[in-house]
Design an enzyme around this catalytic site. Structure first.
Site, mmCIF file in Angstrom:
data_model
loop_
_atom_site.group_PDB
_atom_site.id
_atom_site.type_symbol
_atom_site.label_atom_id
_atom_site.label_comp_id
_atom_site.label_asym_id
_atom_site.label_seq_id
_atom_site.Cartn_x
_atom_site.Cartn_y
_atom_site.Cartn_z
ATOM 1 N N ASN A 148 44.410 -24.702 -35.859
ATOM 2 C CA ASN A 148 44.486 -26.092 -35.368
ATOM 3 C C ASN A 148 43.588 -27.058 -36.125
ATOM 4 O OD1 ASN A 148 42.259 -24.841 -34.136
ATOM 5 N ND2 ASN A 148 42.319 -26.238 -32.402
ATOM 6 N N GLY A 224 39.463 -18.457 -31.838
ATOM 7 C CA GLY A 224 40.890 -18.201 -31.672
ATOM 8 C C GLY A 224 41.220 -17.993 -30.208
ATOM 9 N N THR A 228 43.095 -12.433 -28.305
ATOM 10 C CA THR A 228 42.648 -11.899 -29.599
ATOM 11 C C THR A 228 41.145 -11.656 -29.557
ATOM 12 O OG1 THR A 228 44.253 -13.434 -30.569
ATOM 13 C CG2 THR A 228 42.905 -12.191 -32.101
ATOM 14 N N GLU A 246 34.509 -18.032 -29.816
ATOM 15 C CA GLU A 246 34.906 -19.369 -29.341
ATOM 16 C C GLU A 246 36.385 -19.267 -29.016
ATOM 17 O OE1 GLU A 246 32.744 -21.689 -28.928
ATOM 18 O OE2 GLU A 246 31.115 -21.373 -30.347
ATOM 19 N N CYS A 280 41.195 -26.977 -28.578
ATOM 20 C CA CYS A 280 40.730 -26.153 -27.456
ATOM 21 C C CYS A 280 40.070 -26.991 -26.367
ATOM 22 C CB CYS A 280 39.765 -25.094 -27.964
ATOM 23 S SG CYS A 280 38.412 -25.819 -28.903
ATOM 24 N N GLU A 458 27.448 -21.995 -30.649
ATOM 25 C CA GLU A 458 27.180 -22.382 -32.024
ATOM 26 C C GLU A 458 26.829 -23.866 -31.998
ATOM 27 O OE1 GLU A 458 29.976 -20.909 -34.964
ATOM 28 O OE2 GLU A 458 30.169 -18.994 -33.932
HETATM 29 P P1 NAD Z 1 44.756 -16.395 -32.671
HETATM 30 O O1 NAD Z 1 43.826 -15.695 -31.764
HETATM 31 O O2 NAD Z 1 46.170 -15.994 -32.676
HETATM 32 O O3 NAD Z 1 44.265 -16.257 -34.202
HETATM 33 C C1 NAD Z 1 42.994 -16.665 -34.618
HETATM 34 C C2 NAD Z 1 42.624 -15.912 -35.883
HETATM 35 O O4 NAD Z 1 42.463 -14.534 -35.562
HETATM 36 C C3 NAD Z 1 43.681 -15.965 -36.984
HETATM 37 O O5 NAD Z 1 43.042 -16.060 -38.237
HETATM 38 C C4 NAD Z 1 44.382 -14.624 -36.833
HETATM 39 O O6 NAD Z 1 45.017 -14.169 -38.010
HETATM 40 C C5 NAD Z 1 43.212 -13.734 -36.460
HETATM 41 N N1 NAD Z 1 43.559 -12.490 -35.764
HETATM 42 C C6 NAD Z 1 44.644 -12.217 -35.015
HETATM 43 N N2 NAD Z 1 44.586 -10.956 -34.538
HETATM 44 C C7 NAD Z 1 43.421 -10.432 -34.985
HETATM 45 C C8 NAD Z 1 42.794 -9.162 -34.820
HETATM 46 N N3 NAD Z 1 43.343 -8.175 -34.104
HETATM 47 N N4 NAD Z 1 41.589 -8.966 -35.410
HETATM 48 C C9 NAD Z 1 41.008 -9.955 -36.128
HETATM 49 N N5 NAD Z 1 41.569 -11.164 -36.329
HETATM 50 C C10 NAD Z 1 42.759 -11.406 -35.756
HETATM 51 O O7 NAD Z 1 44.585 -17.941 -32.345
HETATM 52 P P2 NAD Z 1 45.421 -19.150 -32.933
HETATM 53 O O8 NAD Z 1 46.782 -19.153 -32.323
HETATM 54 O O9 NAD Z 1 45.287 -19.157 -34.415
HETATM 55 O O10 NAD Z 1 44.568 -20.396 -32.376
HETATM 56 C C11 NAD Z 1 44.766 -20.971 -31.118
HETATM 57 C C12 NAD Z 1 43.707 -20.505 -30.138
HETATM 58 O O11 NAD Z 1 42.418 -20.781 -30.674
HETATM 59 C C13 NAD Z 1 43.781 -21.242 -28.817
HETATM 60 O O12 NAD Z 1 43.634 -20.329 -27.760
HETATM 61 C C14 NAD Z 1 42.586 -22.188 -28.872
HETATM 62 O O13 NAD Z 1 42.083 -22.560 -27.619
HETATM 63 C C15 NAD Z 1 41.611 -21.379 -29.646
HETATM 64 N N6 NAD Z 1 40.589 -22.227 -30.249
HETATM 65 C C16 NAD Z 1 39.337 -22.213 -29.702
HETATM 66 C C17 NAD Z 1 38.342 -23.041 -30.207
HETATM 67 C C18 NAD Z 1 36.948 -23.032 -29.643
HETATM 68 O O14 NAD Z 1 36.043 -23.538 -30.301
HETATM 69 N N7 NAD Z 1 36.715 -22.485 -28.467
HETATM 70 C C19 NAD Z 1 38.626 -23.893 -31.292
HETATM 71 C C20 NAD Z 1 39.929 -23.893 -31.809
HETATM 72 C C21 NAD Z 1 40.896 -23.056 -31.282
#
Ligand code: NAD
Length: 478
Positions: A148, A224, A228, A246, A280, A458
């Site tokens: 995002n 993420g 995950t 996060e 998020c 962080e």
């Molecule tokens: P995601 O969890 O699908 O992926 C995030 C990252 O993790 C990607 O690079 C992905 O390739 C990697 N990944 C996936 N499976 C993995 C595994 N088994 N081991 C290690 N890495 C793995 O998330 P997304 O769809 O890319 O992002 C959206 C999510 O991120 C939403 O839930 C959002 O709320 C969250 N987010 C949180 C914050 C925060 O600061 N709290 C900020 C931005 C986004």
């Protein structure tokens, strides 16, 4: 563009010789190819980080801060390129990519350069001894980021991580690899010592998973989704890696009847729909005190319908496309769920766009009323341009509703009674609350969530703490 991994100062192909396609969210066309990396690529990148660690960690804070400033300078010269690539890769409006993504990516390096340069060891005096606290590097960091805010979030991790003397392996989202590649080009151009920052492209299973479970990785900073994050935590646990998570959010915007509606309505619209609601921190559940509910809803819907949706490269576009067809499907499913749950769609549907966008992932901002506060749409993270609106009666009622989700990341409160605003804020179970504003960021403050929104903080000195090992040296006087 056929991207490559960046390992030990060289751009190299993945061992598999395979690439994945990178699509434009706005048009559906292929705009690049992303390496499909696997364990052997990860192993090489971790080895490169390991080789670079002794000399990098022996530099002083001031020397490393100079490198962060050099990265910031080079990124600043690519400001427009960052914005253009980010807009193309994520589908977000170009104005937003400039104001938020390009701006913050440069700022993150500058900010951490400044605070790391001025970092001083703390001392605690005793009658007969002195305690001196020092900050040592943790070792090799795995930095994993979502789609995002691609470079914004990657730079938020890379800068404090290398600034505190660690070397890193980055794994950006496979959906938005472009600006991570640009960052590697930027550090290559300035001659950052090889192996300090490495990057492995690929999906979560192929590249992310072997990275977080690698025995030589000492810390994992993951941003993420919550599910995950749970898998990442399991992988990191057996070797006691330092971990920051996060994760997702479902944040409430609480609107009291004494708010200034002229400021509140645009503020809550921005909080609901910035980046197509794919932040998020977005306030996707809007709680309105009952005496102003009708007036607020009318003005809110009107403002939402006035937002221009369409071509992300147009300067006056306010809303772009969703990241992927799968994500669009998820959003559509939630709209069906809302209808099944008894919700009323006040505005939404599909935008009417020129033919070139017919294969893109488009949906208009959607406002849903009449749902129960414990309904699925009101409590689950949707992460798209959907908000639900609910009535509340009293302070206690608002607090109870705001706390009835599994998430605890952020929220906002809108009132002219600042004492009440602060009183309510203290009772919301989240890591962050804004009063009469939203996403008003000071990089010195802690950032992170409670409950299923994450573990750790962080930001500012909290980032410096996470990306270092704190050590106490106690010296007894004669
Ligand atoms: P995601 O969890 O699908 O992926 C995030 C990252 O993790 C990607 O690079 C992905 O390739 C990697 N990944 C996936 N499976 C993995 C595994 N088994 N081991 C290690 N890495 C793995 O998330 P997304 O769809 O890319 O992002 C959206 C999510 O991120 C939403 O839930 C959002 O709320 C969250 N987010 C949180 C914050 C925060 O600061 N709290 C900020 C931005 C986004």
């Amino acid at each position: 563009m056929k991207l490559q991994n960046y390992i030990s100062g060289s751009f190299i192909e993945p061992d598999s010789g395979e690439w994945m396609e990178d699509y434009s969210p706005a048009t559906g066309e292929i705009i690049g190819h992303v390496p499909k990396s696997q364990k052997s690529d990860v192993n090489k990148a971790v080895q490169a980080a390991k080789d670079a660690l002794p000399s990098w960690s022996s530099l002083t804070h001031v020397e490393r801060s100079e490198w962060l400033d050099k990265i910031a300078d080079n990124l600043e010269s690519k400001y427009e390129e960052i914005a253009q690539l980010e807009s193309k890769d994520t589908g977000k409006p170009i104005s937003l990519a400039r104001e938020v993504d390009a701006y913050r990516s440069v700022k993150n390096f500058r900010f951490f350069a400044e605070i790391i340069r001025n970092l001083e060891s703390e001392h605690f005096e005793m009658e007969d001894a002195n305690n001196r606290i020092i900050y040592k590097p943790v070792g090799i960091g795995a930095l994993i980021t979502p789609w995002n805010l691609p470079l914004y979030l990657l730079s938020w991790k890379v800068a404090p991580a290398i600034g505190m003397g660690n070397t890193v392996v980055c794994k950006p989202s496979e959906l938005t690899p472009m600006t991570a590649d640009l960052l590697m080009k930027a550090i290559h151009e300035i001659g950052l010592p090889k192996g300090v920052i490495n990057l492995v492209h690929g999906d979560g299973i192929g590249a992310g998973s072997p990275l977080v479970s690698h025995q030589d990785v000492n810390l994992v900073s993951f941003t993420g989704g919550t599910s995950t994050g749970a898998i990442v935590a399991q992988s990191a646990a057996p070797s006691f890696k330092k971990l920051s998570l996060e994760l997702g959010g479902k944040n409430s915007s609480i609107i009291f009847n004494d708010c200034d509606l002229d400021k509140t309505v645009p503020g809550v619209v921005r909080s609901g729909f910035l980046n197509q609601g794919q932040v998020c921190l977005c306030g996707s559940r809007i709680l309105v005190q009952e005496s102003i509910y009708d007036e607020f809803v009318e003005r809110f819907v009107n403002e939402v319908e006035n937002m221009k949706i369409g071509d992300p490269s147009n300067e006056d576009t306010k809303l772009g496309a969703l990241i992927s067809p799968e994500h669009l499907l998820k959003i559509e499913e939630y709209i069906h769920i809302a209808k099944d749950e008894g919700g009323t769609i006040l505005t939404g549907g599909y935008p009417c766009l020129p033919k070139e966008f017919e294969k893109g992932n488009w949906i208009a901002p959607t406002v849903i009323a009449d749902l129960k506060v414990n309904s699925r749409c009101s409590t689950e993270e949707i992460f798209g341009p959907i908000v639900t609106i609910h009535k509340f009666s009293s302070e206690e009622d608002a607090i109870k509703i705001a706390n009835n989700t599994r998430y605890g990341l952020a929220g906002s409160i809108w009132t002219t009674d600042l004492e009440k605003g602060n009183r309510v804020a203290e009772q919301i179970h989240t890591g962050m609350i804004w009063i009469n504003t939203w996403l008003h960021r000071d990089l010195r403050v802690p950032f992170g969530g409670v409950k299923d929104s994450g573990v750790g903080r962080e930001g500012g000195k909290w980032s410096l703490g996470f990306f270092s090992e704190t050590m106490n040296i106690c010296t007894k006087y004669d």
